[in-house]
Design a protein around this motif. Structure first.
Motif, PDB file in Angstrom:
ATOM      1  N   VAL A 179      78.565  38.809  28.341  1.00 28.55           N
ATOM      2  CA  VAL A 179      79.740  39.500  28.880  1.00 28.55           C
ATOM      3  C   VAL A 179      80.933  38.564  28.771  1.00 28.55           C
ATOM      4  CG1 VAL A 179      80.779  40.632  30.875  1.00 28.55           C
ATOM      5  CG2 VAL A 179      78.311  40.816  30.483  1.00 28.55           C
ATOM      6  N   ASP A 180      82.035  39.074  28.238  1.00 25.02           N
ATOM      7  CA  ASP A 180      83.251  38.275  28.108  1.00 25.02           C
ATOM      8  C   ASP A 180      84.442  39.058  28.623  1.00 25.02           C
ATOM      9  OD1 ASP A 180      82.625  35.714  26.648  1.00 25.02           O
ATOM     10  OD2 ASP A 180      81.721  37.145  25.258  1.00 25.02           O
ATOM     11  N   ASP A 181      85.292  38.359  29.380  1.00 25.67           N
ATOM     12  CA  ASP A 181      86.550  38.922  29.862  1.00 25.67           C
ATOM     13  C   ASP A 181      87.667  37.994  29.426  1.00 25.67           C
ATOM     14  OD1 ASP A 181      85.849  41.314  31.611  1.00 25.67           O
ATOM     15  OD2 ASP A 181      84.535  39.774  32.444  1.00 25.67           O
ATOM     16  N   ASP A 182      88.614  38.523  28.655  1.00 28.72           N
ATOM     17  CA  ASP A 182      89.698  37.695  28.144  1.00 28.72           C
ATOM     18  C   ASP A 182      90.962  38.535  27.990  1.00 28.72           C
ATOM     19  OD1 ASP A 182      91.063  35.494  27.054  1.00 28.72           O
ATOM     20  OD2 ASP A 182      90.516  36.058  25.009  1.00 28.72           O
ATOM     21  N   ARG A 183      91.984  38.231  28.796  1.00 24.10           N
ATOM     22  CA  ARG A 183      93.300  38.875  28.700  1.00 24.10           C
ATOM     23  C   ARG A 183      93.195  40.396  28.716  1.00 24.10           C
ATOM     24  NH1 ARG A 183      96.071  35.006  24.004  1.00 24.10           N
ATOM     25  NH2 ARG A 183      95.697  33.029  25.082  1.00 24.10           N
ATOM     26  N   GLY A 184      92.462  40.896  29.681  1.00 24.00           N
ATOM     27  CA  GLY A 184      92.348  42.337  29.849  1.00 24.00           C
ATOM     28  C   GLY A 184      91.351  43.006  28.932  1.00 24.00           C
ATOM     29  N   ARG A 185      90.620  42.212  28.168  1.00 23.96           N
ATOM     30  CA  ARG A 185      89.624  42.758  27.235  1.00 23.96           C
ATOM     31  C   ARG A 185      88.229  42.450  27.769  1.00 23.96           C
ATOM     32  NH1 ARG A 185      86.941  41.229  22.327  1.00 23.96           N
ATOM     33  NH2 ARG A 185      87.045  42.846  20.717  1.00 23.96           N
ATOM     34  N   HIS A 186      87.473  43.485  28.078  1.00 21.79           N
ATOM     35  CA  HIS A 186      86.112  43.340  28.617  1.00 21.79           C
ATOM     36  C   HIS A 186      85.118  43.714  27.521  1.00 21.79           C
ATOM     37  CE1 HIS A 186      82.904  43.304  31.607  1.00 21.79           C
ATOM     38  NE2 HIS A 186      82.503  44.471  31.155  1.00 21.79           N
ATOM     39  N   GLU A 187      84.244  42.773  27.169  1.00 22.30           N
ATOM     40  CA  GLU A 187      83.311  42.984  26.066  1.00 22.30           C
ATOM     41  C   GLU A 187      81.885  42.678  26.512  1.00 22.30           C
ATOM     42  OE1 GLU A 187      82.851  41.791  21.320  1.00 22.30           O
ATOM     43  OE2 GLU A 187      84.519  41.028  22.530  1.00 22.30           O
ATOM     44  N   ARG A 189      77.888  42.667  25.050  1.00 28.18           N
ATOM     45  CA  ARG A 189      77.004  42.718  23.881  1.00 28.18           C
ATOM     46  C   ARG A 189      75.555  42.698  24.343  1.00 28.18           C
ATOM     47  NH1 ARG A 189      80.520  38.662  23.159  1.00 28.18           N
ATOM     48  NH2 ARG A 189      82.170  38.856  21.607  1.00 28.18           N
ATOM     49  N   THR A 190      74.731  43.499  23.705  1.00 29.21           N
ATOM     50  CA  THR A 190      73.292  43.497  23.985  1.00 29.21           C
ATOM     51  C   THR A 190      72.544  43.370  22.675  1.00 29.21           C
ATOM     52  OG1 THR A 190      73.151  45.917  23.879  1.00 29.21           O
ATOM     53  CG2 THR A 190      73.556  44.928  26.041  1.00 29.21           C
ATOM     54  N   VAL A 191      71.339  42.805  22.730  1.00 29.27           N
ATOM     55  CA  VAL A 191      70.534  42.632  21.528  1.00 29.27           C
ATOM     56  C   VAL A 191      69.106  43.087  21.803  1.00 29.27           C
ATOM     57  CG1 VAL A 191      70.059  40.199  22.094  1.00 29.27           C
ATOM     58  CG2 VAL A 191      69.773  41.012  19.740  1.00 29.27           C
ATOM     59  N   GLN A 192      68.538  43.815  20.835  1.00 29.61           N
ATOM     60  CA  GLN A 192      67.142  44.249  20.863  1.00 29.61           C
ATOM     61  C   GLN A 192      66.473  43.717  19.597  1.00 29.61           C
ATOM     62  OE1 GLN A 192      69.107  48.250  21.529  1.00 29.61           O
ATOM     63  NE2 GLN A 192      67.008  48.733  22.149  1.00 29.61           N
ATOM     64  N   VAL A 193      65.292  43.130  19.761  1.00 21.84           N
ATOM     65  CA  VAL A 193      64.624  42.445  18.653  1.00 21.84           C
ATOM     66  C   VAL A 193      63.212  42.988  18.505  1.00 21.84           C
ATOM     67  CG1 VAL A 193      64.048  40.195  17.659  1.00 21.84           C
ATOM     68  CG2 VAL A 193      65.923  40.382  19.319  1.00 21.84           C
ATOM     69  N   MET A 194      62.767  43.140  17.242  1.00 24.94           N
ATOM     70  CA  MET A 194      61.380  43.516  16.981  1.00 24.94           C
ATOM     71  C   MET A 194      60.897  42.824  15.711  1.00 24.94           C
ATOM     72  SD  MET A 194      61.415  47.370  15.352  1.00 24.94           S
ATOM     73  CE  MET A 194      62.164  48.156  16.768  1.00 24.94           C
ATOM     74  N   PRO A 195      59.582  42.670  15.542  1.00 20.72           N
ATOM     75  CA  PRO A 195      59.060  42.095  14.295  1.00 20.72           C
ATOM     76  C   PRO A 195      59.426  42.962  13.101  1.00 20.72           C
ATOM     77  CG  PRO A 195      57.379  42.137  16.012  1.00 20.72           C
ATOM     78  CD  PRO A 195      58.519  42.959  16.523  1.00 20.72           C
TER      79      PRO A 195
END
Length: 321
Positions: A179-187, A189-195
Motif C-alpha cells: 500500500v502506498d500513499d503519495d500526494r493524494g494518490r492511494h495505490e 497492489r496484490t499478488v497471487q502466485v501458482m506453479p
C-alpha cells in the motif's frame, strides 16, 4: 594521483598556470565512442547491483536485479535520420550498467542479448517489458548467463497470454500486498502466485503470477491486472519478492523522466554522428553517480555541484592535484 590520470588521457598543459586542462565538452561528446563510455565500469559503481536499503523501501528482494528498457532520443531526429532508440540496463540502485543503440528500424528484441552479454548476471534477476518476453531470451538468460527472469505477458504472446488468463486465479489466495500513499494518490497492489502449468510451452518457467493494482486519485479508482512468468522457484523467492521486482522495474521510468525533464534531452539540438548516444550515456553517468549517493533532488544536486567542480571529483572518489 589525479594528475597522472589526466596525463594518461592526453590532457594538455595550460602554459600560464602549468596545470592540466581537460577537453572541452564538445570534444568529449563528438569524439568519444559510445561503446567506450557505456562499457566502462567506474570504481564508484562497483558493488551497486543491489538496491541500498532506505526508509522508503517496503521490501528488499533476495537477489540483485537488472532492469532493461529503452528510450528514444526524440530531439536527435533529423530530416534524413530517425531519432536513435537506446536500450539500457540498470540496477535498482540507479546505476546504468550498459547502453546500446537499437539498429535501424528494429524494435529492440535483437539488441537484448548484445546489451547484456558483457555483464556478469549469474544469480541476478533480469526484468524487462513485454516486448522482451521471448522464448529465446528466457533460454539465453538461464542457460548462458545463469540468470533468472521476470517477464510480463501481454498479447504479443497470444497463446501464452490466453493460457495464463484461463487459469483459476479466483481460487488462488493473495499472498503479497503493498500500500502506498503519495500526494493524494492511494495505490494498493496484490499478488497471487501458482506453479507453472506443465503445458505452458515457455522455457524455464517455474512460477506464474498475477499482480492487480488499484489506484485512487481524487475519489476515482482505476484498476489494472498484469500476468507474469518467472524462472524463480518458490524456494528462491516469495510473493513479496516478486512484487518488489516488478515495482523496482518501474524505477527505470524515473531515469527517463530525469533525462527528459531535468536534462531536457528531447529538446537537445545535438544530432551529429554518435554525439546523441554519447550525451545520453553521460546523462546516465550523472544520474547514476548522484543516485548511489542517495540524491533525491537531481536538479538541485546539479546546480550545487556546478558551482564547485571539486565537489564532482569528491563524488567520483578522485582527488585534485
Amino acid at each position: 594521483m589525479f594528475a597522472e590520470d589526466v596525463e594518461a588521457f592526453g590532457a594538455r598543459v595550460d602554459p600560464v598556470t602549468g596545470r592540466y586542462v581537460g577537453p572541452d565538452e564538445k570534444t568529449v561528446r563528438g569524439c568519444v565512442p559510445d561503446s567506450t563510455v557505456t562499457r566502462w565500469t567506474p570504481p564508484w559503481a562497483a558493488g551497486q547491483r543491489h538496491r541500498r536499503a532506505s526508509a522508503r523501501d517496503r521490501h528488499r528482494p533476495r537477489l540483485p536485479q537488472v532492469a532493461v528498457d529503452g528510450k528514444t532520443s526524440r530531439g536527435a531526429r533529423t530530416r534524413d535520420r530517425a531519432a536513435p532508440h537506446l536500450l539500457a540496463a540498470l540496477t535498482c540502485a540507479g546505476v546504468v550498467l550498459a547502453q546500446c543503440q537499437v539498429p535501424g528500424r528494429s524494435n529492440g528484441i535483437a539488441a537484448f542479448t548484445g546489451l547484456l552479454t558483457p555483464l556478469d548476471l549469474a544469480d541476478h534477476v533480469v526484468t524487462a517489458d513485454a516486448m522482451q518476453t521471448q522464448r529465446k531470451h528466457a533460454r539465453w538468460l538461464r542457460e548462458v548467463k545463469e540468470a533468472h527472469f521476470v517477464f510480463p505477458v501481454l498479447d504479443n504472446q497470444p497463446t501464452l497470454f490466453d493460457r495464463l488468463d484461463a487459469l483459476d486465479w479466483a481460487g488462488v489466495p493473495v499472498t503479497g500486498r503493498s500500500v502506498d500513499d503519495d500526494r493524494g494518490r492511494h495505490e494498493v497492489r496484490t499478488v497471487q502466485v501458482m506453479p507453472a502449468p506443465p503445458d505452458l510451452n515457455f522455457p524455464h518457467v517455474a512460477q506464474v503470477f498475477l499482480i492487480e493494482r488499484a489506484v485512487t486519485v481524487k475519489g476515482r479508482t482505476s484498476y489494472q491486472a498484469m500476468l507474469y512468468v518467472t524462472s524463480l522457484t518458490a524456494g528462491q523467492d516469495d510473493a513479496a519478492d516478486l512484487l518488489a521486482y516488478v515495482r523496482q522495474h518501474w524505477g527505470i521510468e524515473v531515469l527517463h523522466w530525469v533525462r527528459d525533464v531535468t536534462f531536457r534531452e528531447d529538446a537537445s539540438r545535438i544530432r551529429t554522428g554518435n554525439a546523441p548516444r554519447v550525451m545520453a550515456t553521460l546523462r546516465n553517468v550523472s544520474v547514476s553517480l548522484l543516485g548511489i549517493h542517495d540524491t533525491t533532488n537531481i536538479a538541485a544536486a546539479l546546480r550545487y555541484n556546478a558551482r564547485n567542480n571539486s565537489r564532482i571529483l569528491k563524488l567520483l572518489q578522485l582527488q585534485p592535484a
